[in-house]
Design a protein around this motif. Structure first.
Motif, PDB file in Angstrom:
ATOM      1  N   LYS A 131       0.791  -1.234   0.000  1.00 58.67           N
ATOM      2  CA  LYS A 131       0.000   0.000   0.000  1.00 58.67           C
ATOM      3  C   LYS A 131       0.823   1.285   0.000  1.00 58.67           C
ATOM      4  CE  LYS A 131      -4.013  -2.080   2.277  1.00 58.67           C
ATOM      5  NZ  LYS A 131      -4.956  -1.986   3.421  1.00 58.67           N
ATOM      6  N   TYR A 132       2.148   1.178   0.174  1.00 63.48           N
ATOM      7  CA  TYR A 132       2.950   2.406   0.193  1.00 63.48           C
ATOM      8  C   TYR A 132       3.033   3.011  -1.207  1.00 63.48           C
ATOM      9  CZ  TYR A 132       6.804   5.666   0.646  1.00 63.48           C
ATOM     10  OH  TYR A 132       7.575   6.804   0.620  1.00 63.48           O
ATOM     11  N   PRO A 133       2.604   4.262  -1.381  1.00 57.51           N
ATOM     12  CA  PRO A 133       2.583   4.881  -2.718  1.00 57.51           C
ATOM     13  C   PRO A 133       3.964   5.397  -3.123  1.00 57.51           C
ATOM     14  CG  PRO A 133       1.720   6.413  -1.097  1.00 57.51           C
ATOM     15  CD  PRO A 133       2.004   5.134  -0.349  1.00 57.51           C
ATOM     16  N   GLU A 134       4.828   4.481  -3.506  1.00 60.80           N
ATOM     17  CA  GLU A 134       6.205   4.851  -3.837  1.00 60.80           C
ATOM     18  C   GLU A 134       6.267   5.667  -5.130  1.00 60.80           C
ATOM     19  OE1 GLU A 134      10.408   2.679  -5.024  1.00 60.80           O
ATOM     20  OE2 GLU A 134       9.072   1.681  -3.603  1.00 60.80           O
ATOM     21  N   LYS A 135       7.014   6.761  -5.075  1.00 60.66           N
ATOM     22  CA  LYS A 135       7.273   7.597  -6.248  1.00 60.66           C
ATOM     23  C   LYS A 135       8.766   7.597  -6.527  1.00 60.66           C
ATOM     24  CE  LYS A 135       3.465  10.726  -5.058  1.00 60.66           C
ATOM     25  NZ  LYS A 135       3.097  12.123  -4.708  1.00 60.66           N
ATOM     26  N   PHE A 136       9.138   7.899  -7.765  1.00 61.55           N
ATOM     27  CA  PHE A 136      10.562   7.969  -8.070  1.00 61.55           C
ATOM     28  C   PHE A 136      11.144   9.246  -7.477  1.00 61.55           C
ATOM     29  CE2 PHE A 136      14.179   9.307 -10.649  1.00 61.55           C
ATOM     30  CZ  PHE A 136      14.993   8.202 -10.481  1.00 61.55           C
ATOM     31  N   GLU A 137      12.128   9.078  -6.593  1.00 63.14           N
ATOM     32  CA  GLU A 137      12.733  10.221  -5.912  1.00 63.14           C
ATOM     33  C   GLU A 137      14.256  10.102  -5.838  1.00 63.14           C
ATOM     34  OE1 GLU A 137       9.919  11.627  -2.450  1.00 63.14           O
ATOM     35  OE2 GLU A 137      10.062   9.426  -2.393  1.00 63.14           O
ATOM     36  N   ALA A 138      14.848   9.273  -6.690  1.00 59.06           N
ATOM     37  CA  ALA A 138      16.275   8.962  -6.559  1.00 59.06           C
ATOM     38  C   ALA A 138      17.178   9.759  -7.491  1.00 59.06           C
ATOM     39  CB  ALA A 138      16.499   7.466  -6.796  1.00 59.06           C
ATOM     40  N   GLN A 139      16.656  10.766  -8.171  1.00 59.46           N
ATOM     41  CA  GLN A 139      17.477  11.482  -9.146  1.00 59.46           C
ATOM     42  C   GLN A 139      18.709  12.113  -8.504  1.00 59.46           C
ATOM     43  OE1 GLN A 139      16.900  11.401 -12.487  1.00 59.46           O
ATOM     44  NE2 GLN A 139      18.917  12.362 -12.653  1.00 59.46           N
ATOM     45  N   GLN A 140      18.543  12.757  -7.336  1.00 59.33           N
ATOM     46  CA  GLN A 140      19.695  13.357  -6.660  1.00 59.33           C
ATOM     47  C   GLN A 140      20.719  12.297  -6.272  1.00 59.33           C
ATOM     48  OE1 GLN A 140      19.317  14.604  -2.582  1.00 59.33           O
ATOM     49  NE2 GLN A 140      20.619  16.392  -2.883  1.00 59.33           N
ATOM     50  N   THR A 141      20.233  11.135  -5.823  1.00 59.21           N
ATOM     51  CA  THR A 141      21.137  10.040  -5.462  1.00 59.21           C
ATOM     52  C   THR A 141      21.942   9.607  -6.671  1.00 59.21           C
ATOM     53  OG1 THR A 141      19.526   9.293  -3.823  1.00 59.21           O
ATOM     54  CG2 THR A 141      21.270   7.750  -4.430  1.00 59.21           C
ATOM     55  N   TRP A 142      21.275   9.462  -7.811  1.00 59.91           N
ATOM     56  CA  TRP A 142      21.965   9.047  -9.036  1.00 59.91           C
ATOM     57  C   TRP A 142      23.024  10.072  -9.446  1.00 59.91           C
ATOM     58  CZ3 TRP A 142      17.814   6.770 -12.923  1.00 59.91           C
ATOM     59  CH2 TRP A 142      17.186   5.668 -12.311  1.00 59.91           C
ATOM     60  N   GLU A 143      22.685  11.358  -9.322  1.00 64.21           N
ATOM     61  CA  GLU A 143      23.616  12.410  -9.737  1.00 64.21           C
ATOM     62  C   GLU A 143      24.850  12.465  -8.854  1.00 64.21           C
ATOM     63  OE1 GLU A 143      21.217  15.913  -9.687  1.00 64.21           O
ATOM     64  OE2 GLU A 143      20.109  15.387 -11.517  1.00 64.21           O
ATOM     65  N   LEU A 144      24.659  12.239  -7.552  1.00 63.20           N
ATOM     66  CA  LEU A 144      25.784  12.328  -6.620  1.00 63.20           C
ATOM     67  C   LEU A 144      26.556  11.024  -6.473  1.00 63.20           C
ATOM     68  CD1 LEU A 144      24.266  14.462  -3.696  1.00 63.20           C
ATOM     69  CD2 LEU A 144      25.984  15.185  -5.358  1.00 63.20           C
ATOM     70  N   LEU A 145      25.828   9.902  -6.493  1.00 64.09           N
ATOM     71  CA  LEU A 145      26.446   8.621  -6.136  1.00 64.09           C
ATOM     72  C   LEU A 145      26.463   7.601  -7.260  1.00 64.09           C
ATOM     73  CD1 LEU A 145      24.874   8.194  -2.566  1.00 64.09           C
ATOM     74  CD2 LEU A 145      26.935   9.440  -3.245  1.00 64.09           C
ATOM     75  N   GLY A 146      25.903   7.939  -8.410  1.00 64.45           N
ATOM     76  CA  GLY A 146      25.940   7.013  -9.540  1.00 64.45           C
ATOM     77  C   GLY A 146      24.606   6.341  -9.794  1.00 64.45           C
ATOM     78  N   LYS A 147      24.333   6.095 -11.058  1.00 62.86           N
ATOM     79  CA  LYS A 147      23.085   5.464 -11.473  1.00 62.86           C
ATOM     80  C   LYS A 147      23.199   3.949 -11.369  1.00 62.86           C
ATOM     81  CE  LYS A 147      19.856   5.530 -15.413  1.00 62.86           C
ATOM     82  NZ  LYS A 147      19.616   6.085 -16.764  1.00 62.86           N
ATOM     83  N   PRO A 148      22.170   3.270 -10.876  1.00 61.26           N
ATOM     84  CA  PRO A 148      22.200   1.799 -10.828  1.00 61.26           C
ATOM     85  C   PRO A 148      22.403   1.202 -12.213  1.00 61.26           C
ATOM     86  CG  PRO A 148      20.373   2.654  -9.532  1.00 61.26           C
ATOM     87  CD  PRO A 148      20.918   3.814 -10.301  1.00 61.26           C
ATOM     88  N   GLN A 149      22.948   0.004 -12.236  1.00 60.86           N
ATOM     89  CA  GLN A 149      23.233  -0.671 -13.504  1.00 60.86           C
ATOM     90  C   GLN A 149      22.449  -1.963 -13.688  1.00 60.86           C
ATOM     91  OE1 GLN A 149      25.437   0.785 -15.801  1.00 60.86           O
ATOM     92  NE2 GLN A 149      25.270   2.470 -14.330  1.00 60.86           N
ATOM     93  N   ILE A 150      21.943  -2.520 -12.619  1.00 62.15           N
ATOM     94  CA  ILE A 150      21.368  -3.864 -12.654  1.00 62.15           C
ATOM     95  C   ILE A 150      19.852  -3.811 -12.774  1.00 62.15           C
ATOM     96  CG2 ILE A 150      21.129  -6.047 -11.377  1.00 62.15           C
ATOM     97  CD1 ILE A 150      23.808  -5.334 -10.011  1.00 62.15           C
TER      98      ILE A 150
END
Length: 288
Positions: free
Chosen positions: A260-279
């Motif tokens: 039921k948790y309404p998850e939204k995409f919020e990881a853009q800052q994480t990707w910019e600072l720490l790298g985008k996931p690959q898997i």
């Protein structure tokens, strides 16, 4: 910061982080209750045997460290009245960190615990997790707190029961499944690039979003080492089983929140600072 104390290095999520930190060139010290579990896995790493419930053990482990990484959890068998690593254990950690002059606390939290308070949902485990975040933020020590979505590993190592992937209830919102390896790389990167005196909150999400049933089907499609199917249970059955089993009670609450948790995409800052996931979930299943 070169010397990092890792508390919680033997589990499914702590082990990849310890490897990533080590591969990035950090000098690790592993604080464990059972050193025989890690000697073979980390043969050339400093290991300190101790218990979070013993203040002197924690203070000894902190000596000479620059930073700490915390992979704590409330175990499925724990009761509200028990000692909790994320509760009383964290209190001891923060006190010892001040005495030792620790420069950064990095901590694994979760996205789904933010469901606490929504739709009248109230669970003591999530209360402990929310309180843990506030304790770290109020400590005065610079922090990095990671809020990951659902880990891909949970499908194989937790939901898989024999030849079935066990699901419960109806998954209402898609989740951005993340692999433990991608998450671990982001943690290691955070110790390399973040300004020493600043604090950060990082949402950790993967490349694609799936509901739980869609994720199970995607995993089954590309995991070719055995034939798997899906086993589904209604939530009322899980709730009933939870009356007789602490483990099932824990599972019921986790599944309800995940569904039921309404998850939204919020990881853009994480990707910019720490790298985008690959898997992707496809590649995870193929290479498991």
């Amino acid at each position: 910061m070169k010397k990092i104390l890792v508390i919680g290095s033997t589990g499914l999520l702590g082990k990849p982080v310890a490897f990533a930190l080590q591969n990035a060139g950090f000098e690790l010290t592993l604080f464990v209750r059972n050193d025989s579990l890690v000697k073979d896995i980390f043969p050339n790493t400093k290991i300190i045997k101790g218990d979070l419930a013993i203040k002197s053990d924690v203070e000894k482990a902190m000596q000479g460290q620059d930073a700490i990484f915390l992979n704590l959890s409330v175990k499925q068998t724990e009761k509200l009245t028990d000692f909790h690593a994320e509760g009383e254990g964290l209190d001891t950690i923060i006190e010892a960190a001040h005495k030792a002059g620790i420069k950064r606390i990095a901590y694994l939290s979760s996205l789904v615990h933010l469901y606490q308070g929504m739709n009248n949902f109230d669970w003591w485990v999530f209360r402990i997790k929310q309180e843990a975040v506030q304790k770290i933020k109020k400590s005065g020590i610079p922090y990095s707190i990671f809020y990951p979505s659902t880990f891909m590993e949970s499908i194989f190592y937790q939901s898989k029961q024999g030849s079935k992937i066990a699901l419960g209830g109806k998954s209402e919102y898609p989740m951005y499944y993340i692999s433990a390896k991608d998450y671990a790389q982001q943690v290691a990167k955070s110790f390399e690039v973040l300004p020493e005196s600043e604090s950060y909150d990082f949402v950790v999400q993967g490349l694609e979003a799936f509901t739980q049933d869609a994720a199970a089907k995607e995993f089954i499609k590309y995991y070719t080492k055995e034939n798997l199917g899906i086993m589904w249970a209604p939530m009322f059955v899980m709730k009933l089983m939870g009356v007789f089993s602490q483990k099932f009670n824990y599972g019921y609450h986790i599944v309800e929140a995940l569904n039921k948790y309404p998850e939204k995409f919020e990881a853009q800052q994480t990707w910019e600072l720490l790298g985008k996931p690959q898997i992707t979930l496809k590649s995870f299943a193929e290479n498991l």
